[in-house]
Design an enzyme around this catalytic site. Structure first.
Site, mmCIF file in Angstrom:
data_model
loop_
_atom_site.group_PDB
_atom_site.id
_atom_site.type_symbol
_atom_site.label_atom_id
_atom_site.label_comp_id
_atom_site.label_asym_id
_atom_site.label_seq_id
_atom_site.Cartn_x
_atom_site.Cartn_y
_atom_site.Cartn_z
ATOM 1 N N CYS B 143 65.853 40.332 34.847
ATOM 2 C CA CYS B 143 65.711 39.509 33.632
ATOM 3 C C CYS B 143 65.456 40.269 32.342
ATOM 4 O O CYS B 143 66.090 39.982 31.323
ATOM 5 C CB CYS B 143 64.568 38.522 33.792
ATOM 6 S SG CYS B 143 64.781 37.438 35.173
ATOM 7 N N ARG B 178 60.660 54.611 31.313
ATOM 8 C CA ARG B 178 61.617 54.772 32.414
ATOM 9 C C ARG B 178 61.034 54.168 33.697
ATOM 10 O O ARG B 178 61.154 54.753 34.779
ATOM 11 C CB ARG B 178 62.012 56.234 32.608
ATOM 12 C CG ARG B 178 63.347 56.376 33.357
ATOM 13 C CD ARG B 178 63.688 57.836 33.688
ATOM 14 N NE ARG B 178 63.804 58.643 32.512
ATOM 15 C CZ ARG B 178 63.163 59.803 32.324
ATOM 16 N NH1 ARG B 178 62.393 60.300 33.268
ATOM 17 N NH2 ARG B 178 63.307 60.470 31.207
ATOM 18 N N SER B 179 60.399 53.009 33.545
ATOM 19 C CA SER B 179 59.853 52.340 34.729
ATOM 20 C C SER B 179 60.992 51.866 35.612
ATOM 21 O O SER B 179 62.120 51.667 35.155
ATOM 22 C CB SER B 179 59.001 51.144 34.315
ATOM 23 O OG SER B 179 59.844 50.106 33.855
ATOM 24 N N ASP B 201 60.592 59.457 28.670
ATOM 25 C CA ASP B 201 59.234 59.102 29.096
ATOM 26 C C ASP B 201 58.334 60.324 28.971
ATOM 27 O O ASP B 201 58.760 61.367 28.460
ATOM 28 C CB ASP B 201 59.191 58.454 30.483
ATOM 29 C CG ASP B 201 59.292 59.432 31.632
ATOM 30 O OD1 ASP B 201 59.449 60.647 31.394
ATOM 31 O OD2 ASP B 201 59.197 58.989 32.789
#
Lengths: 305, 305
Positions: B143, B178-179, B201
């Site tokens: 999402c 950068r999860s 990151d």
């Protein structure tokens, strides 16, 4: 000292022998295992080297592929699609974060000798033991937890008088470590086999069990307020896997005659364990590598079904 | 000040309107979304409340189920098997570690409105856009990354003159975060759409791109030695999602007329962004909730195919 120390090499020997004869008897020749090394971690390199050496002993073709971590995913996808490859192992950590768990799911379940993909983990947690309704194909279990089960069978903790699936009924076990790769699946496996398992980590204690009279079909997990030092005296078996050198179990908290098993790369039990334990297994690594090969043979067989 | 600030509510409005009329037109009545809240996290509770409110606006039946975290897995399995449930959302974090990633895969892909299960992630990274060979069923995209794509389409960063799938060709984008849940998938999505993406990151900078002339079918990742402050001046679009209040982008490093989008719960851009940016989107949350509902409608449709 009445404590009997059992080395993993001795326990692994019978599996290695069994593997050797099964592999020699294969009509298709030896199966092929591909290992991917995509890091500079010395433990991973050693584990890879060790895999190679033990594969040589049993007759498995082992091919180590060194890749940079950005190419690893594609290399796995290629091996998934290569009919000459029967099994795949990745030497973790690669990225050392959640991306590693993503990679575990990139390995095809049909080649996942480590048993780390979601399907196998899910089945293990849910005590689903077969992949098919006809019960022809047993599920693949993650290697280290499986190795510890085999160690416990070997040293008589599993009671073979009891029905298969319930052979730890009556046993109380502590698992010190709740990692997603070993500690949590191990606690679930042992609880599904009937044990009451205290899962201990730095955040607290949980109980994994099938409830009174092992009435449940699979384990439930409950948080408890007891501390490690309160539950350890209750345990028949204490299994540790704390990945730091400084951690040592306080053996004064253990019951006399306890079974002590360590799967950490470090010795989590101090020497005083020999004054407390009836059986002591200081490492399981060699059994883990045997289980890896056992999973490979099983998958190679399924690939023909 | 020439900078135009666009609020997520305005961008979400057209999707909400579209959803409302699609839902009103459904022969089977409104679809049902089940949300699981198994933590005490105030952000999660707020997100759950917000989901409920926006579902009310569009006509979706939303049912929030509060469960303790030890019962969550079983509750998800029940919802997977319940034909009255069209979609499932879990409000993370639950355990706050790798067990959450395990739970993401427990949600059935047929009901995974968040798009976080392995199959959808894998397809997204591999630029596979359909679930079937007949190209009848589009893949579900996570999402928040999807919301950001929709925001970028809305504000003209996607060039609709270019062929579908290549509409970011020529654009240079920075994604700061950068999860595994947002930053990495977003960088991959934008690169698969043709952009050159600097993924930034704390550990360094990587480039995600389809190479010169967007010749590759999907993005590759390369580590680069440049630092954030060296790549930010090159970027047409800077997207941030750093989950700490103290982090602020140094706007002096940004190119004049940059497009700035923030998806963190905190404001990662200081007020000085309005002196630099041509377009500024301070949050995307409302678009995310619209995308959740869009995914739900899509899955409800697939459930009949």
């Amino acid at each position: 000292m009445p404590c009997k120390t059992l080395l993993a090499s001795g326990i692994a020997a019978k599996f290695t022998e069994e593997l050797r004869s099964l592999i020699a008897a294969r009509a298709d020749g030896p199966p092929t295992l591909v290992g991917f090394l995509a890091n500079e971690d010395p433990f991973a390199a050693k584990y890879a080297e060790w895999t190679g050496k033990t594969c040589e002993e049993t007759g498995i073709k082992f091919e180590l592929r060194r890749v940079d971590r950005e190419s690893l995913e594609e290399a796995i996808v290629d091996a998934n699609g290569d009919v000459r490859v029967n099994g795949i192992i990745v030497y973790y950590p690669v990225f050392g974060d959640r991306q590693d768990q993503y990679l575990q799911n990139v390995v095809s379940p049909t080649k996942d000798v480590e048993g780390l993909c979601h399907q196998y983990c899910y089945n293990m947690y849910h005590n689903v033991r077969f992949l098919d309704e006809e019960k022809q194909r047993k599920c693949i279990i993650p290697c280290t937890p499986l190795a510890i089960v085999k160690v416990l069978e070997h040293i008589g903790v599993y009671n073979s008088i009891l029905p298969y699936g319930d052979r730890l009924h009556g046993k109380t076990v502590a698992v010190i470590n709740r990692s997603e790769v070993v500690g949590r699946p191990l606690a679930a496996l042992l609880a599904n086999d009937g044990a009451k398992v205290y899962s201990v980590d730095v955040n607290g204690v949980q109980v994994f069990s099938r409830g009174p009279g092992i009435a449940l079909a699979r384990h439930k997990v409950a948080e408890v307020s007891e501390k490690a030092e309160e539950v350890l005296p209750l345990c028949d078996v204490v299994i540790t896997g704390v990945p730091v050198e400084s951690y040592k179990v306080d053996t004064s908290t253990l019951k006399d005659g306890v079974v002590a098993v360590n799967f950490s790369s470090y010795r989590n039990f101090p020497d005083s364990i020999k004054q407390k334990a009836s059986l002591y297994v200081p490492s399981v690594g060699k059994v883990t590598v045997a289980m890896l090969q056992r999973n490979l043979l099983r998958l190679a067989e399924y690939q023909h079904m």
